[in-house]
Scaffold this active site. Sequence first.
Site, PDB file in Angstrom:
ATOM      1  N   HIS A 328     -32.277  41.338   5.388  1.00 43.33           N
ATOM      2  CA  HIS A 328     -32.305  40.166   6.218  1.00 43.33           C
ATOM      3  C   HIS A 328     -32.290  38.691   5.165  1.00 43.33           C
ATOM      4  CE1 HIS A 328     -32.983  41.835   9.907  1.00 43.33           C
ATOM      5  NE2 HIS A 328     -34.173  42.468   9.710  1.00 43.33           N
ATOM      6  N   VAL A 356     -38.815  41.165   7.503  1.00 41.97           N
ATOM      7  CA  VAL A 356     -38.247  42.131   6.564  1.00 41.97           C
ATOM      8  C   VAL A 356     -39.486  43.147   6.464  1.00 41.97           C
ATOM      9  CG1 VAL A 356     -37.812  42.550   3.997  1.00 41.97           C
ATOM     10  CG2 VAL A 356     -37.279  40.380   5.063  1.00 41.97           C
ATOM     11  N   HIS A 357     -39.086  44.553   6.463  1.00 42.75           N
ATOM     12  CA  HIS A 357     -39.945  45.705   6.724  1.00 42.75           C
ATOM     13  C   HIS A 357     -40.490  46.104   5.425  1.00 42.75           C
ATOM     14  CE1 HIS A 357     -37.831  46.282  10.633  1.00 42.75           C
ATOM     15  NE2 HIS A 357     -38.645  45.118  10.728  1.00 42.75           N
TER      16      HIS A 357
HETATM   17 FE   LIG Z   1     -37.549  41.050  13.009  1.00 42.96          FE
END
Ligand SMILES: [Fe+2]
Length: 464
Positions: A328, A356-357
């Site tokens: 992202h 953002v994971h």
């Molecule tokens: Fe999201």
Amino acid sequence: MGSKNMGALCMVAMVFVLLNIGLCNGGKTSPYVRKLYASDDLPKDTFPSPPGFNAPEQVHITQGDYDGRGVIISWVTPVRKHPDVVSYWAAGAEGKHKHKHTVHSVITTYKYYNYNSGYIHHATIKGLEYDTKYFYEIGQGNSARQFHFTTPPKIGPDVPYTFGVIGDLGQTFDSYETLKHYMANPKAQAMLFVGDLSYADDHPNHDNERWDEWGRFVEKSTAYQPWIWAAGNHELDFAPQIEENVPFKPYLHRYYTPYQESQSTSPLWYSIRRASAHIIVLSSYSAFAKYTPQYTWLEKELSKVNRDETPWLIVLLHSPWYNSNSYHYMEGEAMRVTFEPWFVQHKVDLVFAGHVHSYERSERISNVKYNITNGVSTPVKDPSAPVYITIGDGGNIEGLASGFVDPQPSYSAYREASFGHAILEIKNSTHAHYTWHRNDDNEAVAADSVWLFNRHTYPNEEHN
Ligand SMILES: [Fe+2]
Ligand SMILES: *[C@@H]1O[C@H](CO)[C@@H](O)[C@H](O)[C@H]1NC(C)=O
Ligand SMILES: *[C@@H]1O[C@H](CO)[C@@H](O)[C@H](O)[C@H]1NC(C)=O
């Protein structure tokens, strides 16, 4: 020097942190490694409906006014509209009927593709006493269910208050761990949720039963403390291929916010004041360019912030502005360019984002000098700038984002691809202690922690 070597040097530097040798300008990339594969969503009915005919389920509360004396109580009755009443009473007033109050809900329903929602109730209570425990009951007879919450203390500059922070939660085994760890930490009194709730849209036709499942999953926390909602991209549920063209339809039916209390015209952006904090919620997926409703509202809301009453100015939004993950990358850039000068001007303390994971905390930096002709485009240290925290690591079905840009940019103070949650302990008008807890550790372990010094009352250049 190749970027690999730079990374290795940073690793070596970290070993010397205790000796105070600062070789690594760009902050810390945690060497901690956890499994990177995504875990599945929990099977449906892991969180079954409560027993009893038409029993209220998916109970959740949020702040219901500007200053914390209001609560919106929401729930779903699967079969029938009625009962549509909440009764509530202050702790200690049990049994004395004259102290019980009731309020009726507003009821809404929606269809999504081949799904029909249950009856979604929203009951707003206002004028509660500050700093008071209340019980509330919904449902009737053997379907009745009782819960409780505690109102925040009266607004004031030195009022301590503790917030939890979670983003991108979803409903996997990892999501379950995140919520469990959060709840095992008894400190937090309210949740700042930075968007992406159920991830129903990752299922065929956005299977909206996953929205119900999520509501039941989080109820053990959301029924007892307010979750302050920000909308993420997974709330859009925009699917023209199945003729679902109304953005945010399920989310807006299910999750109400007190937006009118802050003169907003949309539930997607609004603000609340709670204890010593002024919290502004923005929508990354609604128009924000100059002249749009969100832009006009934010400009006005920032001018209303009274730091002598609420010294802590906190912003929640979904798509991060400062993040060094390739996942992202730069999606939040347009909003940063639009609003960052205001955040610096108004000395925002903290910006929480998700999306953002992975986890990342920035230095206090800004990048507001750039204009299209001068070429000044590098972020610089700025004591008036917020700390940006990306906490999209709730544990959803899409897994972790481990692709950090190498070398670590100078604006990045700490980053790690692990699931977890954070706790923000506001101590008084000058100090707050912030900790991030990864799920793989015991609850008491803080993988990242920092003392934050308020930008209005303690704008010390030497400190965070
Ligand atoms: Fe999201
Ligand atoms: C852009 O920045 C340059 C250099 O700081 C300045 O001279 C110029 O006036 C700026 N342009 C605008 C339109 O503000
Ligand atoms: C504010 O809290 C910090 C941290 O607990 C403490 O060191 C400081 O003395 C407090 N300030 C006041 C004015 O109480």
